[in-house]
Every structure is written in structure tokens, then in C-alpha cells.
Design an enzyme around this catalytic site. Structure first.
Site, PDB file in Angstrom:
ATOM      1  N   ARG A  53      28.090-144.983  38.396  1.00 15.02           N
ATOM      2  CA  ARG A  53      28.653-144.105  37.384  1.00 15.02           C
ATOM      3  C   ARG A  53      30.159-144.109  37.579  1.00 15.02           C
ATOM      4  NH1 ARG A  53      28.410-137.574  36.957  1.00 15.02           N
ATOM      5  NH2 ARG A  53      30.251-137.803  38.295  1.00 15.02           N
TER       6      ARG A  53
ATOM      7  N   TYR B 140      36.399-133.533  34.856  1.00 18.22           N
ATOM      8  CA  TYR B 140      35.093-133.602  35.511  1.00 18.22           C
ATOM      9  C   TYR B 140      34.913-134.961  36.195  1.00 18.22           C
ATOM     10  CZ  TYR B 140      30.471-134.647  36.611  1.00 18.22           C
ATOM     11  OH  TYR B 140      29.393-135.046  37.339  1.00 18.22           O
TER      12      TYR B 140
ATOM     13  N   ASP C  54      29.545-140.252  32.339  1.00 20.48           N
ATOM     14  CA  ASP C  54      29.118-138.893  32.018  1.00 20.48           C
ATOM     15  C   ASP C  54      30.199-138.196  31.200  1.00 20.48           C
ATOM     16  OD1 ASP C  54      27.674-136.224  34.104  1.00 20.48           O
ATOM     17  OD2 ASP C  54      28.061-136.371  31.940  1.00 20.48           O
TER      18      ASP C  54
ATOM     19  N   HIS D 225      29.842-135.316  29.918  1.00 17.43           N
ATOM     20  CA  HIS D 225      29.705-133.920  30.370  1.00 17.43           C
ATOM     21  C   HIS D 225      29.851-132.923  29.228  1.00 17.43           C
ATOM     22  CE1 HIS D 225      29.599-131.001  33.738  1.00 17.43           C
ATOM     23  NE2 HIS D 225      28.998-132.010  34.320  1.00 17.43           N
TER      24      HIS D 225
ATOM     25  N   GLU E 227      26.192-140.456  29.122  1.00 16.69           N
ATOM     26  CA  GLU E 227      25.453-139.234  29.487  1.00 16.69           C
ATOM     27  C   GLU E 227      26.067-137.989  28.871  1.00 16.69           C
ATOM     28  OE1 GLU E 227      25.108-138.801  33.693  1.00 16.69           O
ATOM     29  OE2 GLU E 227      24.756-136.649  33.548  1.00 16.69           O
TER      30      GLU E 227
ATOM     31  N   GLU F  50      19.999-132.943  32.099  1.00 21.50           N
ATOM     32  CA  GLU F  50      20.108-132.242  33.387  1.00 21.50           C
ATOM     33  C   GLU F  50      20.192-130.730  33.201  1.00 21.50           C
ATOM     34  OE1 GLU F  50      23.788-134.191  34.670  1.00 21.50           O
ATOM     35  OE2 GLU F  50      24.680-132.217  34.778  1.00 21.50           O
TER      36      GLU F  50
ATOM     37  N   ARG G   6      17.068-136.808  31.667  1.00 24.44           N
ATOM     38  CA  ARG G   6      17.707-136.563  32.971  1.00 24.44           C
ATOM     39  C   ARG G   6      17.114-135.366  33.717  1.00 24.44           C
ATOM     40  NH1 ARG G   6      21.217-138.184  35.933  1.00 24.44           N
ATOM     41  NH2 ARG G   6      22.828-136.588  35.817  1.00 24.44           N
TER      42      ARG G   6
ATOM     43  N   GLU H 242      19.837-140.675  40.011  1.00 25.44           N
ATOM     44  CA  GLU H 242      21.198-140.386  40.482  1.00 25.44           C
ATOM     45  C   GLU H 242      21.155-140.083  41.969  1.00 25.44           C
ATOM     46  OE1 GLU H 242      23.010-137.038  38.587  1.00 25.44           O
ATOM     47  OE2 GLU H 242      24.971-137.432  39.437  1.00 25.44           O
TER      48      GLU H 242
ATOM     49  N   TRP I 262      32.293-127.360  29.478  1.00 19.80           N
ATOM     50  CA  TRP I 262      32.723-128.001  30.738  1.00 19.80           C
ATOM     51  C   TRP I 262      31.832-129.161  31.037  1.00 19.80           C
ATOM     52  CZ3 TRP I 262      30.239-128.465  35.622  1.00 19.80           C
ATOM     53  CH2 TRP I 262      31.054-129.083  36.572  1.00 19.80           C
TER      54      TRP I 262
HETATM   55  C1  CS2 Z   1      26.817-133.971  36.763  1.00 19.62           C
HETATM   56  C2  CS2 Z   1      26.633-132.891  37.774  1.00 19.62           C
HETATM   57  O1  CS2 Z   1      25.743-135.364  38.322  1.00 19.62           O
HETATM   58  C3  CS2 Z   1      25.970-135.174  37.119  1.00 19.62           C
HETATM   59  O2  CS2 Z   1      25.574-135.889  36.197  1.00 19.62           O
HETATM   60  O3  CS2 Z   1      26.633-133.601  35.445  1.00 19.62           O
HETATM   61  O4  CS2 Z   1      27.577-133.111  38.768  1.00 19.62           O
HETATM   62  C4  CS2 Z   1      26.823-131.475  37.277  1.00 19.62           C
HETATM   63  O5  CS2 Z   1      28.164-131.301  36.871  1.00 19.62           O
HETATM   64  C5  CS2 Z   1      26.491-130.526  38.400  1.00 19.62           C
HETATM   65  O6  CS2 Z   1      25.192-130.784  38.830  1.00 19.62           O
HETATM   66  C6  CS2 Z   1      26.625-129.094  37.933  1.00 19.62           C
HETATM   67  O7  CS2 Z   1      26.272-128.227  38.972  1.00 19.62           O
HETATM   68 MG    MG Z   2      25.789-135.143  34.303  1.00 18.10          MG
END
Ligand code: CS2
Ligand code: MG
Length: 402
Positions: free
Chosen positions: A147, A159, A210, A212, A236, A262, A283, A339, A402
Site C-alpha cells: 500500500r 493520512y 487508501d 480514506h 480503498e 473497514e 475489507r 492487510e 478523515w
Molecule cells: C486504515 C487504518 O489500515 C487502513 O486501511 O484505514 O489505518 C485506519 O485509519 C485505522 O484503522 C483507524 O483506526
Molecule cells: Mg483503510
């Protein structure tokens, strides 16, 4: 096999984790991850103040009935806190069942569908040249998938770009950090990152990115299209996931594969995305997806629609969740990728485990159960420390995702 004890352990080796330990009358114990980054104590209380007493005296072998009892019995269904608490109970019961059967949990899920679990690592640095160095390092350790995240000129914090050492977005303190964001600066810069990585390493390595949750559907469509020449494995969380039909617009414009989930905690969160084939990878993970019992339902639905798994595996999911996820990964027919953000040494000391990483692949434990535990003495060395995930604002100050 009756449950005689249910104990919630909160610990903070480098970051907060919440763990549930169940003990049966014949001395078997099982553990479940109950960590929800930035809201850990909400889940600890949901377990300690509402669920644990309901578990005492229950037959530990009745995993499905316990899941239904906690899900339907709550009246207020779904949501990250509820489903993370239910996940912890469910995971601990699968751990106990594996120990009672004398088998690793993947055997109870139908046995191996593959010898090993392909994982992806994280490269995330402030500059493209630093990212290229990180990618080279990961390839040197055998990763087949990376990634890739990068700082964006003009944005101070973003991020996925750490401040040195392990990347952990939550920061200790009584208030969240505030980050600022410019979609224009981001969209104009990211294609350059992937051109450089493909230039440097060719097309044999899988590249993931990602977003995000930060774009609108048409912005995500633009990014997906711009990245098509670089053949991403997945893009992602391109948009915030409440508007599932928003993904139709992305699908109309680009063939870049999409991964989402996620932040989902129930099959109802992703049903439309899967049944309309609006995504390519789901995810969801054991700790936030209602445990092994519910996650298998999601993955079985996904398999009908050519959607593969791509479980979340950030460091705020404890080694207990990773251990459980690897048992699911090695067994499901529609596995995609896992991941893998290695935990810190302090975390691994608190959570002894026998899963292992080797040459870009991971292997679940062969011990009965999940093959992970929590060392309560070591855990007691690290008291809870309030920490928040950042909030994100546009450059004009308005709140953003975020
Ligand atoms: C992220 C995570 O790993 C990922 O794909 O989206 O780091 C996410 O930001 C954290 O799990 C949030 O606690
Ligand atoms: Mg993520």
C-alpha cells in the site's frame, strides 16, 4: 462446558487495546479483541456493564445461539460499539471451541483453501523518493503487495504518512489532532506517485492506495481513471461509505478495483455494494465485523458476487484479531488479500501468538484454538491512555472526512 468467568482487560502497550477473556468450568479460556480506536472504553463498558453477566452460566459451545442472543437481544442492533463487543465474545468462543476440539480454528471453518495468506505491507512517507525507498525495503522482505501513501505538497499532515516509526493515527491526549485537507492538491499529486513507483519497480508488485473516505463520487471516478495506467490492485475507501449508490457513479467511469468496508460492522452495511458488484474487495474484519460467525456470512455473500476478501489489519486491531483473521483468510474460498501492519515489540509481548510472517505471506497458528493469548501481568504494566483519531478540515475550516 459452561462459562464461569468473563473478564475485560484494557491495556496500552504503545496504543490502547481492549480484550475479553472467557473461562469455562473445565478450565478452557478463549480471548477476543474488543478494540475500537478512539472509543475503546465504550466497548469495555458495553462488555463489563451489560454483556459479561449475561455470559456467565451459558453453554460455551453454543456460538451461534450466543451471537443471536447478543445481537437480537440488544434491541438496538448494529453499530461499531455493539458489533465490536459481540465480536469479542464470538471470537473468544471460537477460541474455546478450537481448544475443546484440539484443532486450530481454520479446521473448524472447513480446513485450508490455501497454504498461506498473501499480505500487503505499508509504504507511507512524506516524499516520493522516501516512499520508493520504503517500497524497495518491503520487496526485499518478500512482500508481493504494497500500500503506497505519500505526503502531498502544501498539506502539512496527511493520512498514512507517519511521524517516524510505526504509523499509528490515534494520538494520546484529551482532544483529537486537527488535520487540513485539499482535494485539489491531493488529486493533482497522487498520479505522479504511482508513475514513479511503476517506473521504479515495474508491474509485478501489487500496488494499493487508501483514499480514506475523502472524495466525492465524481472525484473518486476521476482518480480511479487517472490511476488506470498504473494497474492498481485496489483503490480503498474512495468516498464516505454511507451512500452505497454513490459507488455506481464511480463504477460507470473507471475499471480501477475498489475496496471498502473497514468501517462497516454488519452485512447490511455492504449488502448493496456486494449484490450490485459495486466493489471488488470487502475489507471487513473480525473485531469490527461482529466476529468470525458474522464475518463468514459477509464473505459467503461476497463469494456469490465475485467480491473477494481484503480484511483490515491496522495496528489498532490487536494480535487477537489478526490471529483470528488469519484462520478465516486461510479457509474462505474467495480470499483476496490481508492487510498486515506489524505490531510493536511491546504489543507482541503482551499478546503472545504463534502466527507468523515469512516472505510476504502469513501463516495462522497450528495450535488448538486461535493460537494467541494475552499476558495479563504484562498488560497490567500499560494502563489505558486516552487517545483520539484525528479530525480533518478543509482549508477553509469546514469539517471533512478523515
Ligand atoms: C486504515 C487504518 O489500515 C487502513 O486501511 O484505514 O489505518 C485506519 O485509519 C485505522 O484503522 C483507524 O483506526
Ligand atoms: Mg483503510
Amino acid at each position: 462446558m459452561r462459562i464461569v468467568d468473563a473478564k475485560v482487560i484494557v491495556t496500552c502497550p504503545d496504543r490502547n487495546f481492549v480484550t475479553l477473556r472467557l473461562t469455562t468450568d473445565d478450565g478452557l479460556t478463549g480471548v477476543g479483541d474488543a478494540t475500537l480506536n478512539g472509543r475503546e472504553l465504550a466497548v469495555a463498558s458495553y462488555l463489563e456493564d451489560h454483556l459479561c453477566q449475561l455470559l456467565i452460566g451459558r453453554d460455551a459451545s453454543r456460538i451461534e445461539d450466543t451471537w443471536q442472543y447478543l445481537y437480537k437481544g440488544a434491541y438496538w442492533r448494529r453499530g461499531p460499539v455493539t458489533m465490536t463487543a459481540i465480536a469479542a465474545v464470538d471470537t473468544a468462543l471460537w477460541d474455546i471451541k478450537g481448544k475443546a476440539a484440539g484443532m486450530p480454528v481454520y479446521q473448524l471453518l472447513g480446513g485450508r483453501s490455501r497454504d498461506a495468506v498473501t499480505v500487503y505491507g505499508h509504504a507511507g512517507s512524506a516524499t516520493v523518493s522516501d516512499v520508493l525507498e520504503e517500497v524497495a525495503g518491503l520487496l526485499g522482505r518478500g512482500y508481493r503487495a504494497v500500500r503506497v501513501q505519500v505526503g502531498v505538497p502544501g498539506l502539512e499532515k496527511i493520512y498514512g504518512v507517519g511521524r517516524g516509526g510505526f504509523y499509528e493515527p490515534a494520538t494520546a491526549g484529551a482532544r483529537p489532532d486537527e488535520e487540513s485537507w485539499s482535494t485539489a492538491k491531493y488529486l493533482n499529486f497522487v498520479p505522479e506517485l504511482f508513475a514513479a513507483v511503476r517506473d521504479g519497480f515495474g508491474y509485478d508488485v501489487h500496488l494499493l492506495h487508501d483514499v480514506h473516505h475523502r472524495l466525492t463520487p465524481i472525484e473518486a471516478a476521476r482518480l480511479g481513471k487517472a490511476l488506470e495506467p498504473y494497474g492498481l490492485f485496489w483503490l480503498e475507501d474512495p468516498i464516505s461509505e454511507e451512500l452505497q449508490e454513490g459507488f455506481r457513479l464511480i463504477r460507470r467511469h473507471t475499471t480501477t478495483p475498489i475496496a471498502v468496508g473497514e468501517v462497516y460492522n454488519s452485512i447490511w452495511d455492504c449488502r448493496q455494494l456486494i449484490t450490485e458488484q459495486l466493489i471488488d474487495y470487502i475489507r471487513m474484519d473480525v473485531v469490527h465485523g461482529g466476529g468470525i460467525t458474522h464475518l463468514r456470512r459477509v464473505f459467503d455473500l461476497a463469494a456469490l458476487y465475485h467480491v473477494r476478501t481484503g480484511s483490515h489489519g491496522a495496528t489498532d486491531l490487536s494480535p487477537v484479531c489478526l490471529a483470528a483473521g488469519l484462520h478465516v483468510d486461510v479457509a474462505v474460498p474467495n480470499f483476496g488479500i490481508q492487510e498486515y501492519m506489524p505490531h510493536t515489540d511491546a504489543t507482541n509481548a503482551v499478546f503472545p501468538h504463534s502466527y507468523r510472517f515469512e516472505d510476504g505471506l502469513m501463516y495462522p497458528s497450528e495450535e488448538p484454538g486461535l493460537g494467541v493469548d494475552i499476558d495479563e501481568e504484562a498488560a497490567a504494566e500499560y494502563p489505558y491512555r486516552q487517545a483520539y483519531l484525528p479530525v480533518n478540515r478543509l482549508e477553509d475550516g469546514s469539517m471533512h472526512d478523515w
